[in-house]
Design a protein around this motif. Structure first.
Motif, mmCIF file in Angstrom:
data_model
loop_
_atom_site.group_PDB
_atom_site.id
_atom_site.type_symbol
_atom_site.label_atom_id
_atom_site.label_comp_id
_atom_site.label_asym_id
_atom_site.label_seq_id
_atom_site.Cartn_x
_atom_site.Cartn_y
_atom_site.Cartn_z
ATOM 1 N N ARG A 200 -4.386 10.099 -0.681
ATOM 2 C CA ARG A 200 -3.214 9.220 -0.611
ATOM 3 C C ARG A 200 -2.646 8.942 -1.998
ATOM 4 O O ARG A 200 -3.388 8.776 -2.972
ATOM 5 C CB ARG A 200 -3.581 7.880 0.053
ATOM 6 N N ASP A 201 -1.327 8.882 -2.056
ATOM 7 C CA ASP A 201 -0.598 8.476 -3.254
ATOM 8 C C ASP A 201 -0.912 9.332 -4.480
ATOM 9 O O ASP A 201 -0.857 8.850 -5.609
ATOM 10 C CB ASP A 201 -0.838 6.994 -3.551
ATOM 11 N N SER B 51 1.587 8.925 1.490
ATOM 12 C CA SER B 51 1.226 7.509 1.437
ATOM 13 C C SER B 51 1.077 7.040 2.878
ATOM 14 O O SER B 51 1.307 7.813 3.814
ATOM 15 C CB SER B 51 2.295 6.697 0.694
ATOM 16 N N LYS B 52 0.699 5.820 3.072
ATOM 17 C CA LYS B 52 0.523 5.305 4.438
ATOM 18 C C LYS B 52 1.843 5.324 5.211
ATOM 19 O O LYS B 52 1.860 5.572 6.401
ATOM 20 C CB LYS B 52 -0.025 3.886 4.398
#
Length: 166
Positions: free
Chosen positions: A58-59, A96-97
């Motif tokens: 993520r990210d 990302s989320k």
């Protein structure tokens, strides 16, 4: 009479070939997704499928399969508000989320690490929820004479963005 016999043999061979199941690509075999514009020029993405893993990075810049996807275009493109000239490029994603960002990078040297200084563009992708988890997959939908929709699916997330021919 001989021509008819040859055609019947060829037709039979084609039908037999269609009936034999083809082996599926293994996770390590590269796959190429292609979209052809009305003028027969193509845009393609070659990538390595990645089995679904709940631990998606993520990210951070992610290279599915361990190396960047390869974007190749035979025509000038517009992605987001940026122009992409004819040629080959590396592609990465940042997940990302909430959303994903597509990164197009000039460096296509095999085995070289990602270098942000080589980025040509970063563009947000639309995202949606898939009904069931899937391995990493790239596909195109031909939407109009000069419009292809790039789709990236992984886990329960499906993302997409438009690629226009200039």
């Amino acid at each position: 009479m001989h021509v008819l016999a040859v055609w019947m043999v060829l037709l039979g061979a084609l039908m037999l070939d269609a009936a034999v199941p083809k082996p599926e690509a293994s996770s390590s075999d590269p796959i190429t997704a292609v979209c052809t514009f009305q003028d027969e020029k193509e845009v393609s993405v070659t990538y390595t499928p990645v089995a679904y893993n709940k631990d998606l990075p993520r990210d951070t810049v992610w290279a599915p399969g361990g190396s960047g996807m390869i974007l190749f275009t035979q025509t000038n493109l517009i992605i987001g508000t940026s122009e992409i000239p004819i040629g080959a490029y590396s592609m990465y994603v940042i997940a990302s989320k909430k959303d994903w960002t597509l990164v197009v990078n000039r460096n296509v040297t095999a085995g070289s690490p990602y270098d942000q200084k080589q980025d040509l563009l970063r563009v947000a992708m639309e995202a949606g929820k898939l009904s069931q988890p899937t391995e990493f997959k790239v596909s195109f939908a031909h939407m109009a004479p000069k419009l292809c929709n790039l789709r990236l699916d992984y886990g329960t997330t499906g993302t997409y963005l438009d690629i226009r021919q200039k």
